[in-house]
Every structure is written in structure tokens, then in C-alpha cells.
Design a protein around this motif. Structure first.
Motif, PDB file in Angstrom:
ATOM      1  N   ASP A 109     114.213   6.256   7.010  1.00  0.00           N
ATOM      2  CA  ASP A 109     113.759   5.021   6.367  1.00  0.00           C
ATOM      3  C   ASP A 109     112.502   4.561   7.100  1.00  0.00           C
ATOM      4  O   ASP A 109     112.483   4.541   8.330  1.00  0.00           O
ATOM      5  CB  ASP A 109     114.804   3.910   6.485  1.00  0.00           C
ATOM      6  CG  ASP A 109     116.109   4.238   5.796  1.00  0.00           C
ATOM      7  OD1 ASP A 109     116.088   4.976   4.800  1.00  0.00           O
ATOM      8  OD2 ASP A 109     117.154   3.757   6.253  1.00  0.00           O
ATOM      9  N   PHE A 110     111.476   4.217   6.339  1.00  0.00           N
ATOM     10  CA  PHE A 110     110.268   3.638   6.921  1.00  0.00           C
ATOM     11  C   PHE A 110     109.946   2.354   6.178  1.00  0.00           C
ATOM     12  O   PHE A 110     110.270   2.223   4.997  1.00  0.00           O
ATOM     13  CB  PHE A 110     109.072   4.594   6.800  1.00  0.00           C
ATOM     14  CG  PHE A 110     108.938   5.553   7.941  1.00  0.00           C
ATOM     15  CD1 PHE A 110     108.686   5.106   9.220  1.00  0.00           C
ATOM     16  CD2 PHE A 110     109.047   6.910   7.727  1.00  0.00           C
ATOM     17  CE1 PHE A 110     108.560   5.993  10.276  1.00  0.00           C
ATOM     18  CE2 PHE A 110     108.916   7.811   8.774  1.00  0.00           C
ATOM     19  CZ  PHE A 110     108.673   7.340  10.049  1.00  0.00           C
ATOM     20  N   PRO A 111     109.284   1.405   6.843  1.00  0.00           N
ATOM     21  CA  PRO A 111     108.961   0.151   6.169  1.00  0.00           C
ATOM     22  C   PRO A 111     107.992   0.325   5.004  1.00  0.00           C
ATOM     23  O   PRO A 111     107.972  -0.492   4.095  1.00  0.00           O
ATOM     24  CB  PRO A 111     108.347  -0.725   7.262  1.00  0.00           C
ATOM     25  CG  PRO A 111     108.189   0.115   8.460  1.00  0.00           C
ATOM     26  CD  PRO A 111     108.903   1.413   8.244  1.00  0.00           C
ATOM     27  N   ASP A 112     107.195   1.405   5.027  1.00  0.00           N
ATOM     28  CA  ASP A 112     106.213   1.617   3.966  1.00  0.00           C
ATOM     29  C   ASP A 112     105.769   3.081   3.982  1.00  0.00           C
ATOM     30  O   ASP A 112     105.946   3.772   4.979  1.00  0.00           O
ATOM     31  CB  ASP A 112     105.006   0.685   4.151  1.00  0.00           C
ATOM     32  CG  ASP A 112     104.427   0.809   5.547  1.00  0.00           C
ATOM     33  OD1 ASP A 112     103.908   1.887   5.889  1.00  0.00           O
ATOM     34  OD2 ASP A 112     104.511  -0.178   6.306  1.00  0.00           O
ATOM     35  N   PRO A 113     105.195   3.551   2.869  1.00  0.00           N
ATOM     36  CA  PRO A 113     104.735   4.940   2.808  1.00  0.00           C
ATOM     37  C   PRO A 113     103.620   5.265   3.804  1.00  0.00           C
ATOM     38  O   PRO A 113     103.472   6.408   4.222  1.00  0.00           O
ATOM     39  CB  PRO A 113     104.244   5.100   1.368  1.00  0.00           C
ATOM     40  CG  PRO A 113     104.924   4.024   0.601  1.00  0.00           C
ATOM     41  CD  PRO A 113     105.106   2.886   1.568  1.00  0.00           C
ATOM     42  N   VAL A 114     102.823   4.284   4.194  1.00  0.00           N
ATOM     43  CA  VAL A 114     101.738   4.521   5.144  1.00  0.00           C
ATOM     44  C   VAL A 114     102.307   4.951   6.500  1.00  0.00           C
ATOM     45  O   VAL A 114     101.748   5.836   7.161  1.00  0.00           O
ATOM     46  CB  VAL A 114     100.834   3.275   5.273  1.00  0.00           C
ATOM     47  CG1 VAL A 114      99.794   3.448   6.360  1.00  0.00           C
ATOM     48  CG2 VAL A 114     100.164   2.972   3.936  1.00  0.00           C
ATOM     49  N   SER A 115     103.420   4.354   6.904  1.00  0.00           N
ATOM     50  CA  SER A 115     104.072   4.765   8.159  1.00  0.00           C
ATOM     51  C   SER A 115     104.511   6.223   8.083  1.00  0.00           C
ATOM     52  O   SER A 115     104.334   6.987   9.029  1.00  0.00           O
ATOM     53  CB  SER A 115     105.275   3.868   8.460  1.00  0.00           C
ATOM     54  OG  SER A 115     104.863   2.540   8.659  1.00  0.00           O
ATOM     55  N   MET A 116     105.070   6.619   6.938  1.00  0.00           N
ATOM     56  CA  MET A 116     105.486   8.010   6.753  1.00  0.00           C
ATOM     57  C   MET A 116     104.276   8.927   6.825  1.00  0.00           C
ATOM     58  O   MET A 116     104.311   9.987   7.454  1.00  0.00           O
ATOM     59  CB  MET A 116     106.210   8.161   5.413  1.00  0.00           C
ATOM     60  CG  MET A 116     106.661   9.575   5.090  1.00  0.00           C
ATOM     61  SD  MET A 116     107.939  10.212   6.164  1.00  0.00           S
ATOM     62  CE  MET A 116     107.031  11.453   7.071  1.00  0.00           C
ATOM     63  N   ALA A 117     103.188   8.531   6.196  1.00  0.00           N
ATOM     64  CA  ALA A 117     101.968   9.341   6.213  1.00  0.00           C
ATOM     65  C   ALA A 117     101.416   9.484   7.628  1.00  0.00           C
ATOM     66  O   ALA A 117     100.972  10.570   8.022  1.00  0.00           O
ATOM     67  CB  ALA A 117     100.915   8.729   5.289  1.00  0.00           C
ATOM     68  N   MET A 142     113.912  -0.571   2.460  1.00  0.00           N
ATOM     69  CA  MET A 142     112.911   0.293   3.054  1.00  0.00           C
ATOM     70  C   MET A 142     112.866   1.611   2.291  1.00  0.00           C
ATOM     71  O   MET A 142     113.911   2.157   1.956  1.00  0.00           O
ATOM     72  CB  MET A 142     113.273   0.576   4.516  1.00  0.00           C
ATOM     73  CG  MET A 142     112.592  -0.327   5.496  1.00  0.00           C
ATOM     74  SD  MET A 142     112.558   0.267   7.206  1.00  0.00           S
ATOM     75  CE  MET A 142     114.210  -0.068   7.750  1.00  0.00           C
ATOM     76  N   PRO A 143     111.672   2.144   2.053  1.00  0.00           N
ATOM     77  CA  PRO A 143     111.572   3.451   1.411  1.00  0.00           C
ATOM     78  C   PRO A 143     112.230   4.537   2.256  1.00  0.00           C
ATOM     79  O   PRO A 143     112.134   4.540   3.480  1.00  0.00           O
ATOM     80  CB  PRO A 143     110.064   3.686   1.309  1.00  0.00           C
ATOM     81  CG  PRO A 143     109.451   2.336   1.356  1.00  0.00           C
ATOM     82  CD  PRO A 143     110.357   1.521   2.223  1.00  0.00           C
ATOM     83  N   LYS A 144     112.904   5.441   1.563  1.00  0.00           N
ATOM     84  CA  LYS A 144     113.605   6.557   2.192  1.00  0.00           C
ATOM     85  C   LYS A 144     112.859   7.837   1.906  1.00  0.00           C
ATOM     86  O   LYS A 144     112.313   8.020   0.831  1.00  0.00           O
ATOM     87  CB  LYS A 144     114.999   6.672   1.577  1.00  0.00           C
ATOM     88  CG  LYS A 144     116.121   6.428   2.506  1.00  0.00           C
ATOM     89  CD  LYS A 144     117.436   6.579   1.745  1.00  0.00           C
ATOM     90  CE  LYS A 144     118.408   5.491   2.062  1.00  0.00           C
ATOM     91  NZ  LYS A 144     118.545   5.174   3.437  1.00  0.00           N
ATOM     92  N   PHE A 145     112.876   8.751   2.891  1.00  0.00           N
ATOM     93  CA  PHE A 145     112.208  10.036   2.746  1.00  0.00           C
ATOM     94  C   PHE A 145     113.108  11.157   3.219  1.00  0.00           C
ATOM     95  O   PHE A 145     113.789  11.027   4.235  1.00  0.00           O
ATOM     96  CB  PHE A 145     110.903  10.061   3.561  1.00  0.00           C
ATOM     97  CG  PHE A 145     109.910   9.045   3.106  1.00  0.00           C
ATOM     98  CD1 PHE A 145     108.985   9.360   2.124  1.00  0.00           C
ATOM     99  CD2 PHE A 145     109.908   7.773   3.635  1.00  0.00           C
ATOM    100  CE1 PHE A 145     108.068   8.415   1.698  1.00  0.00           C
ATOM    101  CE2 PHE A 145     109.004   6.823   3.210  1.00  0.00           C
ATOM    102  CZ  PHE A 145     108.077   7.147   2.229  1.00  0.00           C
TER     103      PHE A 145
END
Length: 106
Positions: free
Chosen positions: A58-66, A1-4
Motif C-alpha cells: 500500500d502506498f499513499p499515492d502512485p508517485v510514491s510507487m513510481a 491507499m492505492p495497492k500494488f
């Protein structure tokens, strides 16, 4: 999962809310939002100085973070910065990729 990496500063109204419900109340609110989108809060710290709170999420994708970023910013309670975090392996892979680039002439 992408981390931010999330760095945030409370507005005066956001600070009043923090004082009212405490850090544990804010942690619960963050957990609810992040897990509701399939993510995970790896760490969350309150700080003092330029930022008031720092998180690694951690989010499954950048769109969730956005989606979270837009919603939080629209609330007016926080000013936030979200920085994608890349692993050593991801940077190694990026370094192996061929990129055709010509710098501008002086």
C-alpha cells in the motif's frame, strides 16, 4: 491507499545479496523503504519460477510507487513489475462512468 502487486526477479548480483543477508534482511530493507514513504507492506513472499519475490504494498499515492520503482530498477539488483490493484468498489464505480468511445473502422 492505492495497492500494488509487485513481482520481481533478482539479477545474479541481487541473488548474491539475498544469499548474503537472507530473506529477513531483504524484508527489513523493503519495510524501511515502504514505510519511509508512508506505505505498508501487506504481504511478501519468496517464490521460485519466473518471479523470485511477490509483494502486495500500500502506498499513499502512485508517485510514491513510481519513486520506489525507479530507485530499485536503477540499482540493477532486480527486474520488477508493479501492477495497480483495484477494489470491487473501484471497478463498480468505473463501470458506472460514461465513456464516449468510437472503435476504429475496419
Amino acid at each position: 491507499m492505492p495497492k500494488f502487486l509487485i513481482q520481481a526477479t533478482y539479477t545474479p548480483e541481487g541473488t548474491k545479496g539475498l544469499l548474503s543477508e537472507g530473506a529477513s534482511g531483504r524484508r527489513a530493507a523493503v519495510e524501511q523503504v515502504v514505510t519511509g514513504l508512508g506505505g505498508k507492506v501487506e504481504s511478501m513472499y519468496f517464490t521460485f519460477g519466473e518471479d523470485d519475490i511477490v509483494l502486495i504494498i500500500d502506498f499513499p499515492d502512485p508517485v510514491s510507487m513510481a519513486a520506489v520503482s525507479l530507485t530499485v530498477k536503477a540499482s540493477g539488483a532486480l527486474h520488477t513489475r508493479a501492477t495497480p490493484l483495484l477494489t470491487i468498489d473501484e471497478i463498480d464505480e468505473a463501470a458506472r462512468r460514461q465513456v464516449n468511445f468510437r472503435a476504429p473502422a475496419p
